[in-house]
Scaffold this motif. Structure first.
Motif, PDB file in Angstrom:
ATOM      1  N   LEU A  66       0.849  -1.187   0.000  1.00  0.00           N
ATOM      2  CA  LEU A  66       0.000   0.000   0.000  1.00  0.00           C
ATOM      3  C   LEU A  66       0.890   1.244   0.000  1.00  0.00           C
ATOM      4  O   LEU A  66       2.112   1.145   0.119  1.00  0.00           O
ATOM      5  CB  LEU A  66      -0.936  -0.032   1.207  1.00  0.00           C
ATOM      6  CG  LEU A  66      -1.933  -1.202   1.182  1.00  0.00           C
ATOM      7  CD1 LEU A  66      -2.689  -1.297   2.487  1.00  0.00           C
ATOM      8  CD2 LEU A  66      -2.905  -1.057   0.026  1.00  0.00           C
ATOM      9  N   VAL A  89      -7.729   5.094  -5.045  1.00  0.00           N
ATOM     10  CA  VAL A  89      -6.423   4.513  -5.368  1.00  0.00           C
ATOM     11  C   VAL A  89      -6.549   2.989  -5.412  1.00  0.00           C
ATOM     12  O   VAL A  89      -7.131   2.375  -4.527  1.00  0.00           O
ATOM     13  CB  VAL A  89      -5.341   4.963  -4.352  1.00  0.00           C
ATOM     14  CG1 VAL A  89      -5.761   4.725  -2.913  1.00  0.00           C
ATOM     15  CG2 VAL A  89      -4.003   4.299  -4.627  1.00  0.00           C
ATOM     16  N   GLY A  90      -6.005   2.420  -6.490  1.00  0.00           N
ATOM     17  CA  GLY A  90      -6.020   0.969  -6.640  1.00  0.00           C
ATOM     18  C   GLY A  90      -4.808   0.542  -7.445  1.00  0.00           C
ATOM     19  O   GLY A  90      -4.086   1.381  -7.988  1.00  0.00           O
ATOM     20  N   MET A  91      -4.603  -0.781  -7.535  1.00  0.00           N
ATOM     21  CA  MET A  91      -3.369  -1.275  -8.163  1.00  0.00           C
ATOM     22  C   MET A  91      -3.600  -1.950  -9.512  1.00  0.00           C
ATOM     23  O   MET A  91      -2.646  -2.402 -10.136  1.00  0.00           O
ATOM     24  CB  MET A  91      -2.691  -2.279  -7.228  1.00  0.00           C
ATOM     25  CG  MET A  91      -2.346  -1.709  -5.876  1.00  0.00           C
ATOM     26  SD  MET A  91      -1.736  -3.018  -4.776  1.00  0.00           S
ATOM     27  CE  MET A  91      -1.732  -2.136  -3.215  1.00  0.00           C
TER      28      MET A  91
HETATM   29  N1  HPA Z   1      -4.245   1.466  -2.059  1.00  0.00           N
HETATM   30  C1  HPA Z   1      -4.023   0.788  -3.206  1.00  0.00           C
HETATM   31  N2  HPA Z   1      -4.820  -0.203  -3.601  1.00  0.00           N
HETATM   32  C2  HPA Z   1      -5.857  -0.518  -2.833  1.00  0.00           C
HETATM   33  C3  HPA Z   1      -6.136   0.157  -1.629  1.00  0.00           C
HETATM   34  C4  HPA Z   1      -5.282   1.215  -1.217  1.00  0.00           C
HETATM   35  O1  HPA Z   1      -5.458   1.850  -0.167  1.00  0.00           O
HETATM   36  N3  HPA Z   1      -7.243  -0.429  -1.102  1.00  0.00           N
HETATM   37  C5  HPA Z   1      -7.628  -1.396  -1.970  1.00  0.00           C
HETATM   38  N4  HPA Z   1      -6.802  -1.464  -3.016  1.00  0.00           N
END
Ligand code: HPA
Length: 252
Positions: A171, A188-190
């Motif tokens: 994170l 925010v996501g990946m």
């Molecule tokens: N950051 C990035 N990706 C995420 C998050 C986060 O806080 N929560 C769920 N996917």
């Protein structure tokens, strides 16, 4: 009509689907994350409703991390199946105090912070170089469908928002989130990129429904709790499933 669905964390299978086929589909870009699960949301033997082709982005056993997903193979496999639209499901953190855990966001913009991912089909001499327009990265009609059905289902939904795509799998730091806030990111996501851009390169309309599962780093008390994230996924993914069923049934 065929609709592609890419399921993310918490959505690795689709028990509601009346499965008609399960296809292993290697592409020129390698293997997709999972077999393609084809079917409809109708009772067996009933007609009507779009055909659905489902891929589990992180694999059926949820073993593929965001930076290792073969996004090119996933999108190419759906394109080969001639889907006319792709709905992507992503779980995200929120930088926007109005977008709370459990809410659904239908983003309309992206800032891409990922690096080192295979992010284009235009990287070999055998493929014609393309500079696709990406001014509006998501398809307006699909976004409208998601919004209308979310409202009809009584979901707490936000129309529009900027998706910041980070590399993961860790994170973010609080300072990174502060910077993303200054950049205008709401969530925010990946996994949002390069998926959306690859769909654009192949000309497949694409939209995202993002389930907020936590407030982003520095915006909640203390550390981000994985238990709380899991609880939100467990309690709210049913809403996303209902939304997907409604949206694809509306696309007969
Ligand atoms: N950051 C990035 N990706 C995420 C998050 C986060 O806080 N929560 C769920 N996917």
């Amino acid at each position: 009509m065929k609709i592609g669905i890419i399921g993310g964390s918490g959505l690795a299978d689709f028990s509601e689907l009346n499965v008609t086929d399960r296809i292993d589909h290697p592409t020129d870009w390698g293997e997709p994350s999972s077999p393609l699960i084809c079917g409809t949301f109708d009772a067996p033997g009933c007609s009507g409703g779009a055909e659905v082709v489902f891929i589990a982005r992180h694999g059926e056993a949820h073993t593929i991390p965001p930076h290792k997903v073969n996004y090119r193979a996933n999108i190419a496999a759906l394109k080969d199946q001639q889907v006319s639209a792709i709905y992507a499901v992503n779980v995200v953190g929120s930088l926007n105090m109005e977008m709370c855990p459990g809410d659904v966001v239908i983003p309309d913009q992206i800032v891409d912070y990922t690096w080192g991912r295979e992010q284009t089909y235009s990287d070999s001499s055998s493929v014609e170089l393309q500079h696709v327009d990406f001014t509006v990265p998501y398809d307006k009609k699909l976004m409208d469908n998601l919004l209308q059905h979310s409202i009809a289902l009584g979901l707490h939904v936000h129309s529009g928002g900027v998706y910041g795509a980070t590399q993961g799998p860790r994170l973010e730091t609080a300072a990174e989130i502060e910077r993303m806030g200054r950049d205008g990111c709401d969530i925010v996501g990946m996994t949002g990129m390069p998926e959306a851009a690859l769909a654009r390169e192949l000309g497949v309309p694409y939209a995202c429904m993002a389930l907020v599962v936590n407030m982003a780093a520095g915006l909640c008390d203390g550390e981000i709790s994985m238990d709380q994230i899991k609880q939100i996924i467990d309690s709210r993914m049913a809403d996303i499933r209902r939304l997907l069923v409604a949206v694809t049934k509306g696309e007969e």
